[in-house]
Design an enzyme around this catalytic site. Structure first.
Site, PDB file in Angstrom:
ATOM      1  N   CYS A 246      35.503  35.440  51.648  1.00 27.12           N
ATOM      2  CA  CYS A 246      34.254  35.423  52.420  1.00 27.12           C
ATOM      3  C   CYS A 246      33.299  34.336  51.914  1.00 27.12           C
ATOM      4  O   CYS A 246      33.569  33.161  52.108  1.00 27.12           O
ATOM      5  CB  CYS A 246      33.612  36.803  52.413  1.00 27.12           C
ATOM      6  SG  CYS A 246      32.401  37.022  53.745  1.00 27.12           S
ATOM      7  N   HIS A 331      38.070  39.979  54.841  1.00 27.77           N
ATOM      8  CA  HIS A 331      38.087  40.859  53.669  1.00 27.77           C
ATOM      9  C   HIS A 331      39.439  41.548  53.519  1.00 27.77           C
ATOM     10  O   HIS A 331      39.680  42.588  54.132  1.00 27.77           O
ATOM     11  CB  HIS A 331      36.980  41.917  53.793  1.00 27.77           C
ATOM     12  CG  HIS A 331      35.611  41.373  53.601  1.00 27.77           C
ATOM     13  ND1 HIS A 331      34.991  41.336  52.373  1.00 27.77           N
ATOM     14  CD2 HIS A 331      34.739  40.824  54.482  1.00 27.77           C
ATOM     15  CE1 HIS A 331      33.778  40.794  52.497  1.00 27.77           C
ATOM     16  NE2 HIS A 331      33.607  40.471  53.764  1.00 27.77           N
ATOM     17  N   GLU A 333      40.431  43.192  51.029  1.00 26.04           N
ATOM     18  CA  GLU A 333      40.285  44.445  50.287  1.00 26.04           C
ATOM     19  C   GLU A 333      39.856  45.594  51.186  1.00 26.04           C
ATOM     20  O   GLU A 333      39.930  46.766  50.794  1.00 26.04           O
ATOM     21  CB  GLU A 333      39.265  44.272  49.153  1.00 26.04           C
ATOM     22  CG  GLU A 333      37.814  44.405  49.543  1.00 26.04           C
ATOM     23  CD  GLU A 333      37.271  43.218  50.327  1.00 26.04           C
ATOM     24  OE1 GLU A 333      36.142  43.299  50.835  1.00 26.04           O
ATOM     25  OE2 GLU A 333      37.975  42.195  50.414  1.00 26.04           O
TER      26      GLU A 333
END
Length: 381
Positions: A246, A331, A333
């Site tokens: 990001c 993202h 994660e």
């Protein structure tokens, strides 16, 4: 209690107040997630913003300790169509109303969030003021005009001190620009020995920590507001494997000579399709950013585009053509249903192992020695 959300163009949304009765200004943005409002509230990348959720029912499954992305939320306001004050979920520990009150964050419900979203899509994000006060609209617009958008979000959200999450695997220095806990979770799940450092940690201080790899985290705001991070990345490129996420992706691009620009209304939600160019596979990704890397600025840099957004064709992934370094705009994660992109952390660790094989003279220590513990104290000074 009545609340009002007033945009800088003079549009007024009148609804019901929930959460804190504080008055806050911020950039008004929208998120398209159907679930995940707790992750939105606690994502540091929303620092200084007033977020509207496009899904009409928010608060129905409450708030639970395990789902926070940071210790304290940095969001400035929350706008929803309908706020559910009584959650129905065995995991719930409190309501969204309690959470917002606890952290001084105002909320507004019973407004036309479809109209608000369409306006932001048509004209772009804009400043807004969320208030329960009785001041005239003209006075509030004057206050709003005198309130510039924040430029210090990264220092506000970054850790102030170095801390560790010990493991027996590769030592990763996680540079915290406003990191979500999900990044730390994915690294520790793989056994990594993680050292989290503040946003302004220098290249020399990172070298003293003897990392196997460097993780550049997500974070809020304009990447050009963090020039010291660009300098740090430039000094470490080629010396250590680097993985940016990001804001970390945008800083990596700037460090390699590319440029960034602000998007009209940004990408925020858990349903953004991203195409991996090498395989042609499409991944459904979670995103939260208002800036992007300019495609035309890649020419002449050592970067190759690896992923693009299937909606607007903006750049979603980059790879250095000489050094062990890559980044993604989304993202990996986060899990917006599928866990499509978590493999990127495995690729990062494989890149570290390959780099180590190609550089056998570099010593590796799986755990922090007493000397390195001293360096932690040195780097904090």
């Amino acid at each position: 209690m009545q609340a009002r959300l007033i945009l800088e163009d003079g549009t007024v949304f009148t609804g019901q107040s929930f959460g804190s009765d504080a008055q806050k200004t911020g950039e008004v943005v929208f998120n398209t997630g159907i679930t995940g409002y707790q992750e939105v509230l606690s994502d540091p990348s929303y620092c200084g913003q007033i977020v509207t959720m496009t899904y009409p029912l928010i608060g129905n499954y409450g708030i639970t300790r395990d789902d926070f992305e940071t210790v304290a939320p940095f969001i400035h306001g929350f706008a929803v169509r309908r706020h559910e004050p009584v959650p129905s979920n065995w995991r719930a520990e409190c309501s969204i109303d309690w959470l917002l009150k606890e952290h001084g964050i105002p909320g507004i419900s019973d407004i036309d969030t479809r109209m608000l979203t369409r306006k932001l899509r048509a004209y772009g994000t804009m400043k807004g003021i969320l208030t329960t006060g009785n001041a005239r609209v003209e006075e509030l617009l004057e206050q709003l005009g005198a309130s510039p958008l924040m430029t210090d979000q990264v220092p506000r959200t970054s850790t102030k001190h170095i801390f560790t999450s010990p493991g027996n695997g590769e030592r990763i220095v996680l540079v915290d620009f406003g990191a979500k806990s999900g990044i730390l979770r994915e690294l520790t799940k793989r056994g990594c020995d993680v050292v989290v450092v503040p946003h302004d940690t220098t290249a020399d201080q990172i070298r003293r920590l003897n990392p196997d790899g460097i993780q550049l985290s997500n974070g809020p705001g304009d990447p050009k507001d963090v020039p010291h991070a660009v300098k740090m990345i430039q000094e470490l490129l080629g010396e250590f494997p680097i993985f940016g996420i990001c804001l970390g992706h945008q800083l990596f691009a700037l460090a390699c000579g590319a440029d960034t620009t602000k998007l009209k209304f940004g990408h925020r939600g858990g349903n953004h399709p991203v195409k991996e160019l090498e395989s042609g596979r499409c991944y459904i990704t979670s995103q939260n950013h208002g800036y992007t890397v300019l495609e035309e600025s890649i020419k002449g840099t050592p970067l190759n585009v690896t992923h693009i957004n299937n909606n607007d064709k903006t750049i979603e992934g980059l790879k250095h053509n000489q050094y062990p370094a890559f980044s993604v705009q989304y993202h990996p994660e986060a899990a917006p249903g599928p866990h499509d992109s978590s493999y990127l952390f495995d690729e990062f660790l494989e890149l570290i192992r390959t780099h180590r094989t190609n550089n056998p003279s570099k010593p590796r220590q799986a755990q922090l020695s007493e000397t390195l513990k001293g360096e932690l104290q040195y780097a904090q000074k």
